[in-house]
Design a protein around this motif. Structure first.
Motif, PDB file in Angstrom:
ATOM      1  N   THR A 325      17.209 -35.967   2.424  1.00 33.85           N
ATOM      2  CA  THR A 325      17.030 -37.059   2.285  1.00 33.85           C
ATOM      3  C   THR A 325      15.890 -37.636   1.379  1.00 33.85           C
ATOM      4  OG1 THR A 325      16.313 -37.436   4.656  1.00 33.85           O
ATOM      5  CG2 THR A 325      18.826 -37.693   4.115  1.00 33.85           C
ATOM      6  N   LEU A 516      16.576 -37.045  14.961  1.00 30.55           N
ATOM      7  CA  LEU A 516      17.150 -37.794  13.945  1.00 30.55           C
ATOM      8  C   LEU A 516      18.038 -37.135  12.819  1.00 30.55           C
ATOM      9  CD1 LEU A 516      17.387 -40.795  12.760  1.00 30.55           C
ATOM     10  CD2 LEU A 516      15.226 -40.524  11.640  1.00 30.55           C
ATOM     11  N   ARG A 517      17.382 -36.031  12.393  1.00 24.27           N
ATOM     12  CA  ARG A 517      17.803 -35.328  11.387  1.00 24.27           C
ATOM     13  C   ARG A 517      18.816 -33.970  11.463  1.00 24.27           C
ATOM     14  NH1 ARG A 517      14.139 -36.028   6.281  1.00 24.27           N
ATOM     15  NH2 ARG A 517      12.805 -37.698   6.755  1.00 24.27           N
ATOM     16  N   GLU A 564      23.685 -40.284   4.355  1.00 28.05           N
ATOM     17  CA  GLU A 564      22.632 -40.462   5.498  1.00 28.05           C
ATOM     18  C   GLU A 564      21.560 -41.559   5.210  1.00 28.05           C
ATOM     19  OE1 GLU A 564      21.439 -38.304   8.798  1.00 28.05           O
ATOM     20  OE2 GLU A 564      23.651 -38.966   8.496  1.00 28.05           O
ATOM     21  N   ASP A 567      23.181 -44.807   5.634  1.00 26.63           N
ATOM     22  CA  ASP A 567      23.221 -45.327   7.436  1.00 26.63           C
ATOM     23  C   ASP A 567      21.997 -45.572   7.860  1.00 26.63           C
ATOM     24  OD1 ASP A 567      25.963 -44.648   7.088  1.00 26.63           O
ATOM     25  OD2 ASP A 567      25.851 -42.638   7.988  1.00 26.63           O
ATOM     26  N   ARG A 568      20.955 -45.152   7.304  1.00 24.53           N
ATOM     27  CA  ARG A 568      19.447 -45.160   7.917  1.00 24.53           C
ATOM     28  C   ARG A 568      18.901 -46.496   7.329  1.00 24.53           C
ATOM     29  NH1 ARG A 568      16.799 -39.338   7.571  1.00 24.53           N
ATOM     30  NH2 ARG A 568      18.407 -37.964   8.384  1.00 24.53           N
ATOM     31  N   LEU A 571      18.962 -49.603   9.545  1.00 16.77           N
ATOM     32  CA  LEU A 571      18.107 -49.522  10.677  1.00 16.77           C
ATOM     33  C   LEU A 571      16.814 -49.238  10.498  1.00 16.77           C
ATOM     34  CD1 LEU A 571      20.587 -46.835  12.394  1.00 16.77           C
ATOM     35  CD2 LEU A 571      20.649 -49.275  12.801  1.00 16.77           C
ATOM     36  N   ARG A 572      16.423 -49.375   9.220  1.00 13.35           N
ATOM     37  CA  ARG A 572      14.872 -49.320   8.738  1.00 13.35           C
ATOM     38  C   ARG A 572      14.298 -47.898   9.703  1.00 13.35           C
ATOM     39  NH1 ARG A 572      11.406 -54.496   9.121  1.00 13.35           N
ATOM     40  NH2 ARG A 572      10.218 -53.161   7.682  1.00 13.35           N
ATOM     41  N   MET A 573      15.062 -46.751   9.200  1.00 14.86           N
ATOM     42  CA  MET A 573      14.549 -45.235   9.772  1.00 14.86           C
ATOM     43  C   MET A 573      14.207 -44.730   8.490  1.00 14.86           C
ATOM     44  SD  MET A 573      14.979 -45.783  13.138  1.00 14.86           S
ATOM     45  CE  MET A 573      14.819 -44.011  13.410  1.00 14.86           C
ATOM     46  N   THR A 576      14.097 -44.006   4.444  1.00 12.26           N
ATOM     47  CA  THR A 576      14.099 -45.431   3.745  1.00 12.26           C
ATOM     48  C   THR A 576      12.795 -46.177   3.937  1.00 12.26           C
ATOM     49  OG1 THR A 576      15.209 -46.336   5.873  1.00 12.26           O
ATOM     50  CG2 THR A 576      16.708 -45.138   4.009  1.00 12.26           C
ATOM     51  N   ARG A 623       6.425 -49.780  10.828  1.00  7.62           N
ATOM     52  CA  ARG A 623       7.492 -49.275   9.725  1.00  7.62           C
ATOM     53  C   ARG A 623       7.209 -50.148   8.603  1.00  7.62           C
ATOM     54  NH1 ARG A 623      13.170 -49.814  12.799  1.00  7.62           N
ATOM     55  NH2 ARG A 623      12.192 -52.002  13.092  1.00  7.62           N
ATOM     56  N   ASP A 670      10.080 -36.517  12.554  1.00  3.04           N
ATOM     57  CA  ASP A 670      11.284 -37.333  13.491  1.00  3.04           C
ATOM     58  C   ASP A 670      11.024 -36.887  14.930  1.00  3.04           C
ATOM     59  OD1 ASP A 670      12.031 -38.579  10.870  1.00  3.04           O
ATOM     60  OD2 ASP A 670      13.131 -36.603  10.254  1.00  3.04           O
TER      61      ASP A 670
END
Length: 673
Positions: A325, A516-517, A564, A567-568, A571-573, A576, A623, A670
């Motif tokens: 990603t 997470l991954r 992926e 989707d992230r 959620l600010r994961m 990204t 973040r 992660d």
């Protein structure tokens, strides 16, 4: 940034204005010393004190002499303050090039760390005998590539239209490697990815420029070295490996300092190799956690490669069977270009499930079993499992409560059938184990490791060779004779001509990991195993459905990475956004967060998570968007230095307490989130 010592000694017989000043970076883990200090160069050291050499300097605050690297030589500033003198020049070899220092400084600033920590990874320890031998030898000559090898390289690169031109134009590229095995002229089996990167390195070397290639481990390095050995001169191939002996590794490092271009292959720290005329930096399988640096400041090899290409030019290639990603995000923003092959090659993946009437407890469905039986008439079959050992997980046979060690609470496992259970953590044997829930003394094996799987398949296929390949039983290559090869993920040996079938077991168990991954990691494990199959041979993924299984079956890993990312993003994961952790005493963390919000007011109310209790301190997560990275890391680093200075002053008091440091980690792995 330059600075003078606050406590330099006065000397009546020393001139008040030194003739030349050495600006040095002190080798120290203390964050407050991560800057350049000015020292006077005494007359007897003027000839030897050149930029890049190792020196020793007095550090008055510590009352001792310390090691340092001389970064630059210049004139004194306008102040009339006396300076301490260099103590000695340790070595005449300039091991720190201006380009390497610029890269270390940039990487450290991006990660809110110290440049000295980066250079400690990039520059091996000095070995006197290796250094003397290098100085006494003639400098290496410029390598010459035969026309036949040039034509071979261009032919391999021709499978990707425009790849050779992109390398010459110093582009940043993402390339999907062919998922098939290859055989070299001497019979050595390597992945086609090694052939592709070897061709790129040969093409670059033929143009008079150097190549740096970083791979996860020694198995990958051996494949790449075998692919390159027959194509480029031996003295132009440099192996950089942390497992080498000290003199050998230092000699390899000295070779990279020469003016003659070369090809350097090694592990994660190889991206810092100070080669001349850099033409290509390549990373293989950047999703492998071995390319992540565990030592401070924790700069991933992928990020270091991006910074190096930006600073020094040259092409940058991310190659793999899957797409992380992180790289897909760079492709989406246009920083990296996706360069596909002219002809798409993919394995024949079959999603296997239990048929009607079969027990759900059956570990190998009948379809995969039949494929293995048929393939064994022609050659070896690979069976991938999740864990090594015999029975990695034991539970109570009555209530299914996990079996834990009575001493440390670690999980119990069995080394073989009927063996006394032992603790995975402390190694103690549980001779009189009793379930704390129901007091039963009977245990049940809840999972099968590589050895138990090999035992079961050996009974199912009598008369067939069974080979176990895992951490305790390393196997790098098997011949073309029929055999069942049971391997843990990442430990799969290469087979001559490729495997006639690949069975991927325990996929559902792998996907249950708290990560997470995990979907991205499973897709990488399965794809790398599928790439070991002979062309046209079946690859059975057992008991897994959903998006990740479809991505493997259709061989669309880049599309899975894009989904992926989608989707992230809400959620600010990561990736990204970037994430930094701030650990330390509660007051210090609160002060650092307050200073950060004042320095970067663009951070919204949801940017900071915590602080919450973490071990013996507290922890907060920050973040932030990539565009705010420089300001965020600068503020966090300033807080670390400020806290370290306060701790230093407090340590001089009469009531010294325990050392509580403020720690910052940017781009948190992660698993630590």
């Amino acid at each position: 940034m330059t600075a003078v010592h606050d406590d330099e000694p006065d000397s009546a017989d020393r001139p008040r204005r030194p003739r030349r000043v050495a600006r040095v970076l002190i080798d120290s883990p203390l964050p407050q010393l991560d800057r350049l200090f000015d020292y006077e160069i005494p007359a007897e050291l003027v000839a030897d004190a050149v930029p890049g050499v190792r020196v020793r300097v007095p550090l008055r605050s510590a009352g001792r002499v310390v090691d340092a690297l001389l970064v630059e030589v210049g004139e004194p500033d306008a102040s009339d303050r006396p300076l301490s003198q260099l103590e000695a020049v340790v070595s005449p070899v300039p091991v720190l090039t201006p380009a390497l220092y610029a890269l270390a400084r940039r990487a450290a600033d991006r990660a809110a760390g110290s440049a000295g920590d980066i250079l400690r990874l990039a520059i091996p320890k000095r070995m006197v005998r290796a250094e003397k031998a290098w100085l006494a030898a003639d400098p290496p000559s410029r390598p010459v590539i035969d026309e036949a090898d040039r034509a071979w390289a261009d032919g391999v690169l021709g499978a990707y239209p425009g790849l050779a031109e992109a390398l010459d134009d110093d582009e940043r590229l993402a390339v999907d490697a062919p998922p098939v095995p290859s055989t070299l002229g001497d019979g050595t089996v390597v992945g086609s990815w090694a052939i592709l990167l070897a061709a790129a390195a040969t093409h670059t070397l033929a143009s008079g420029r150097s190549t740096v290639i970083a791979v996860p481990d020694h198995r990958d390095r051996a494949q790449l070295e075998a692919a390159l050995a027959a194509r480029i001169p031996a003295d132009a191939l440099v192996r950089d490996d942390a497992k080498q002996s000290g003199p050998t590794r230092y000699a390899a490092f000295l070779r990279t300092l020469a003016d003659a271009p070369c090809v350097v292959i090694g592990n994660r720290s190889t991206v810092y190799a100070p080669v001349s005329a850099l033409g290509l930096v390549a990373l293989w399988d950047d999703g492998d956690p071995l390319l992540g640096e565990p030592l401070s400041p924790g700069v991933h090899a992928r990020d270091a490669a991006l910074l190096r290409q930006e600073l020094h030019g040259g092409a940058l290639v991310f190659a793999g069977h899957t797409r992380t990603t992180d790289v897909e995000r760079l492709v989406a923003v246009g920083w990296v270009r996706d360069l596909p092959a002219a002809r798409r090659v993919s394995p024949r993946v079959v999603l296997s499930a239990n048929r009607e009437g079969e027990s759900r407890a059956a570990r190998v469905p009948s379809s995969a079993f039949a494929a293995a039986r048929e393939a064994l008439t022609e050659g070896p079959v690979l069976v991938q499992v999740a864990r090594p050992g015999y029975a990695p997980v034991l539970v109570c046979a009555k209530c299914r409560h996990p079996a834990r060690c009575a001493h440390c609470g670690g999980p119990l496992h069995a080394a073989r059938q009927g063996a006394v259970p032992t603790c995975t953590w402390c190694g103690r044997a549980a001779h009189a184990w009793a379930c704390p829930e129901c007091r039963s003394t009977l245990l049940r094996m809840a999972s099968s490791g590589s050895e138990r799987t090999a035992d079961e398949l050996g009974r199912a296929f009598p008369g067939t060779r069974v080979i176990v390949a895992d951490g305790d039983h390393p196997v790098t290559e098997v011949d073309a004779r029929p055999a069942l090869v049971v391997a843990t993920r990442g430990a799969e040996p290469r087979a001559a001509g490729g495997y006639r079938a690949v069975i991927l077991l325990d996929g559902d168990r792998m996907l249950m990991a708290d990560d997470l991954r995990i979907g991205e990691s499973c897709l990488r494990w399965w794809s790398n195993a599928a790439a070991l199959a002979a062309p046209g041979s079946p690859v059975h993924l057992v008991g897994v459905g959903g998006e990740v299984a479809r991505a493997l079956a259709t061989w669309t890993q880049a599309a899975y990475a894009r989904s992926e990312l989608a989707d992230r993003a809400p959620l600010r994961m990561p990736p990204t956004v970037r994430v930094a952790s701030v650990d330390g005493p509660h007051r210090a963390v609160d002060t650092a967060i307050a200073a950060l919000r004042a320095a970067v007011p663009e951070l919204d109310g949801e940017a900071v998570l915590g602080p919450i209790a973490h071990d013996e301190s507290v922890r907060a997560l920050v973040r932030f968007d990539y565009g705010l990275g420089a300001r965020v890391t600068e503020s966090l680093r300033a807080s670390v230095v400020s806290h370290a200075m306060k701790g230093r002053r407090a340590a001089k008091g009469r009531t010294p307490g325990a050392a509580h440091t403020l720690k910052v980690r940017v781009d948190v792995p992660d698993l630590d989130l």
